[in-house]
Design a protein around this motif. Sequence first.
Motif, short mmCIF file in Angstrom:
data_model
loop_
_atom_site.label_atom_id
_atom_site.label_comp_id
_atom_site.label_asym_id
_atom_site.label_seq_id
_atom_site.Cartn_x
_atom_site.Cartn_y
_atom_site.Cartn_z
N LYS A 8 0.85 -1.19 0.00
CA LYS A 8 0.00 0.00 0.00
C LYS A 8 0.89 1.23 0.00
O LYS A 8 2.07 1.16 0.34
N ASP A 15 -5.32 2.72 5.45
CA ASP A 15 -6.73 2.53 5.12
C ASP A 15 -7.06 3.29 3.84
O ASP A 15 -6.65 4.43 3.65
N ASP A 16 -7.84 2.65 2.98
CA ASP A 16 -8.35 3.30 1.78
C ASP A 16 -7.27 4.01 0.98
O ASP A 16 -7.39 5.18 0.63
N CYS A 17 -6.19 3.32 0.69
CA CYS A 17 -5.10 3.98 -0.02
C CYS A 17 -4.71 3.15 -1.24
O CYS A 17 -5.04 1.97 -1.35
N GLN A 32 -5.22 -0.39 -7.20
CA GLN A 32 -6.22 0.47 -6.58
C GLN A 32 -5.58 1.84 -6.46
O GLN A 32 -4.46 1.96 -5.96
N TRP A 34 -6.33 6.47 -6.69
CA TRP A 34 -7.29 7.57 -6.57
C TRP A 34 -7.93 7.81 -7.92
O TRP A 34 -7.26 7.79 -8.95
#
Length: 81
Positions: A8, A15-17, A32, A34
């Motif tokens: 990550k 989290d959420d990166c 994954q 932005w």
Amino acid sequence: MALRFFGKDPDTNGDDCPTVWVDDGTADMVLQGWKADEATEAECLSVGRIPDGEAVIRIPARMVPLVRKACDAAEQRSQLL
């Protein structure tokens, strides 16, 4: 499907990166990131359309080492398929 995790974004809280994997079954890279803003998408559209099943994403430059490792692994895996 078996995804091999490479990492990550090292500068986030985890989290959420943005995240990088390689699919061991297909040797595809899975990213994954932005969602690109409208200006970035507009520039991408200048060379062709973005099909419904695709997306323009951003991966921070600090993740290049993780992406490079995943590229190497994907290339090695593809030679075994």
